[in-house]
Write an enzyme that holds these catalytic residues in place. Structure first.
Site, PDB file in Angstrom:
ATOM      1  N   SER A 130       0.654  -1.501  -0.051  1.00  0.00           N
ATOM      2  CA  SER A 130      -0.485  -0.168   0.067  1.00  0.00           C
ATOM      3  C   SER A 130       0.928   1.270   0.369  1.00  0.00           C
ATOM      4  CB  SER A 130      -0.830   0.078   1.356  1.00  0.00           C
ATOM      5  OG  SER A 130      -1.751   1.042   1.273  1.00  0.00           O
ATOM      6  N   LYS A 187      -4.058  -6.520   4.426  1.00  0.00           N
ATOM      7  CA  LYS A 187      -4.164  -5.604   3.145  1.00  0.00           C
ATOM      8  C   LYS A 187      -5.606  -5.262   3.202  1.00  0.00           C
ATOM      9  CE  LYS A 187      -2.868  -2.715  -0.385  1.00  0.00           C
ATOM     10  NZ  LYS A 187      -4.099  -2.959  -1.422  1.00  0.00           N
ATOM     11  N   HIS A 190      -7.359  -3.130   5.457  1.00  0.00           N
ATOM     12  CA  HIS A 190      -5.972  -1.875   5.653  1.00  0.00           C
ATOM     13  C   HIS A 190      -7.386  -0.980   4.535  1.00  0.00           C
ATOM     14  CE1 HIS A 190      -3.839   1.227   2.865  1.00  0.00           C
ATOM     15  NE2 HIS A 190      -3.917   1.317   3.789  1.00  0.00           N
ATOM     16  N   ASN A 191      -7.243  -1.835   3.808  1.00  0.00           N
ATOM     17  CA  ASN A 191      -8.482  -1.038   2.651  1.00  0.00           C
ATOM     18  C   ASN A 191      -9.883  -0.100   2.995  1.00  0.00           C
ATOM     19  OD1 ASN A 191      -6.168  -0.722   0.855  1.00  0.00           O
ATOM     20  ND2 ASN A 191      -7.236  -1.824  -0.877  1.00  0.00           N
ATOM     21  N   GLU A 194      -9.573   2.070   5.244  1.00  0.00           N
ATOM     22  CA  GLU A 194      -9.763   3.339   4.418  1.00  0.00           C
ATOM     23  C   GLU A 194     -10.818   4.027   3.846  1.00  0.00           C
ATOM     24  OE1 GLU A 194      -6.672   3.180   0.908  1.00  0.00           O
ATOM     25  OE2 GLU A 194      -7.779   3.629  -0.954  1.00  0.00           O
TER      26      GLU A 194
END
Ligand code: 2AM
Length: 481
Positions: A130, A187, A190-191, A194
């Site tokens: 990222s 990940k 994480h997105n 976000e």
């Protein structure tokens, strides 16, 4: 160059090319290949000129040029291309060699591929990367998972290229996440976080502009101030910057069509939360907010028919100042809920897939390099380091105190938004989550009664153990005619 290279990379789109340049800049030699081989030549004759690169025109040539154990990283479009390349690589590699997928891959594919590649005697790593193009070049956040035995082989290079944080800028935002698909799952979360962060910032912007009537210049100042405090983060920083960009006399942000795009990782997180039965309501609200933004033509038609509240509000300068602070507090409290939900989902996924995740490390990986990077993640790391089994971030004293401090402002902001007819799905779902989670008793007693009434689904009781069913029709009061 006659010597064998330290690292191989396939796929020279922007992320792949920048990552290859990053690896080389840390002192490693890199062999590269791309399906459209002109891109190889362009790189070798362009940005890689004079550097320790070997441009290859076939996969065989790339593998031949690597020192053992060979490390081949794929930076190609997620999906069938990865499987096809794995098939091509397997016969060319030897036991102990590592295939790495750095794409935006669904974790379930990485689960499957790790097992498959291991069956063929090789090692596999699926890593989240990222930080966008700039992160790839200068230091991304990296979230590797896969074959445990591959970690010592890739660790020196991965940690060399990753973003660094800490007082001395020497702690890499790259640690082994866990087996098989664990890295890509982290990940994805994480997105999803976000998505939540971005939606919260957009709702704050809407409250500041459409609600309080602040100008873009004033919003710039507000975000600039927020970025100096506990909200300090990359996303607040770039949002601030956006409010300074003009085309002539006009602000560019005002010219941008309000239709949000999405690549789908937020949707994956939301879908998997539903499968796991965990309430990741912020990412889901954020995904739906994008979906609703996308039906612009329908919204335009509806805007001419459906009315909002008629009363309008005016604010004195002092009131505005107070509301700006309340919006900041609402944003912070909502953000805490969002991260709490993300970690609860990670815990549930770890249990389901038998991944020994270290949640403090996950927070550290997101501390630098990536899109959600923020000071606030230090507090999350500390919370999980202190108590690795922490059930919910909201229950750690630091965050409990933080939401207690902000909750009145948070409620006021949701009320104001409702009065003004401004949609704040992320602020309000965060508050509903907080209020649901903190209540010992919810109205699900009635829900269970309803289910038992129409479907004999049975229920349990608060006053005695067991499973019960009631003939509600026989016992009910006969309604008046
Ligand atoms: P290309 O330049 O030949 O299109 C992002 O799309 C990257 O993935 C590009 O480097 C692209 O190569 C590569 N890519 C996409 N599909 C691929 C495939 N089936 N095999 C190999 N590379 C592929």
């Amino acid at each position: 160059m006659s010597e064998k290279c330290d690292f191989g990379l396939i796929g020279l789109a922007v992320m792949g090319e920048n990552l290859a340049l990053n690896v080389e800049s840390r002192g490693y030699s890199v062999a590269v290949f791309n399906r459209t081989t002109e891109k190889v030549d362009d790189l070798i004759n362009g940005r890689a000129a004079g550097k320790k690169f070997v441009g290859c025109h076939s996969i065989e040539e790339l593998v031949d040029n690597l020192a053992s154990p060979k490390k081949v990283m794929l930076m190609v479009k997620a999906g069938p291309a990865v499987d096809a390349l794995i098939e091509q690589l397997i016969p060319l590699l030897s036991p102990g060699d590592v295939i790495i997928d750095g794409g935006n891959t669904h974790y379930a594919d990485t689960e499957r591929r790790t097992k498959y590649v291991e069956e063929k005697g090789l090692l596999f790593v699926g890593t989240g990367v990222s930080g966008g193009e700039e992160g790839a070049l200068k230091g991304p956040s990296m979230m590797p998972g896969g074959s445990e035995a591959a970690w010592p082989i890739v660790k020196p290079i991965f940690q060399a290229i990753a973003a660094k944080v800490g007082p001395n800028d020497d702690i890499p935002c790259c640690e082994w996440v866990g087996p098989r698909g664990a890295g890509h799952y982290v990940k994805m979360v994480h997105n999803g976080i976000e998505y939540g962060d971005m939606q919260l910032i957009c709702e704050a912007y809407q409250m500041l502009s459409a609600g309080l009537g602040l100008s873009n210049d004033e919003i710039y100042e507000v975000f600039d101030e927020w970025n100096r405090g506990e909200l300090q983060s990359y996303l607040i920083e770039i949002s601030r910057d956006i409010f300074s960009v003009k085309e002539g006399d006009d602000y560019l942000v005002d010219k941008i069509l309000d239709v949000a795009g999405a690549k789908g990782t937020g949707k994956w997180m939301s879908q998997l939360a539903l499968d796991l039965g965990v309430p990741s309501t912020l990412v889901t609200a954020a995904v739906y907010a994008r979906t609703l933004s996308a039906v612009k033509e329908a919204r335009t038609r509806a805007s001419k028919v459906l009315e909002g509240p008629t009363a309008s509000k005016t604010f004195s300068a002092d009131e505005r100042k107070q509301w700006v602070e309340k919006i900041r507090e609402a944003l912070y409290a909502s953000k805490i809920c969002s991260y709490a939900q993300g970690f609860v989902q990670l815990q549930a996924a770890a249990k389901e897939h038998d991944w020994p995740l270290n949640y403090g490390d996950c927070a550290l990986l997101w501390r630098g390099g990536c899109i959600i990077r923020a000071k606030f993640l230090d507090r999350i790391k500390e919370a999980f380091d202190e108590n690795p089994q922490l059930e919910n971030l909201l229950l750690h004293p630091f965050f409990t105190t933080a939401v207690h401090g902000g909750q009145q402002a948070w409620r006021d902001v949701v009320v104001l938004a409702t009065e003004l007819g401004l949609p704040v799905p992320a602020f309000s779902t965060a508050l509903a989550y907080y209020d649901s989670y903190r209540r010992e008793r919810l109205p699900a007693n009635l829900l269970q009664a309803q289910r038992d009434y129409f479907g004999a689904h049975t229920y349990q009781r608060v006053d005695k153990p067991g499973t019960f069913h009631t003939e509600w029709l026989e016992l009910r009061r006969t309604p008046a005619e």
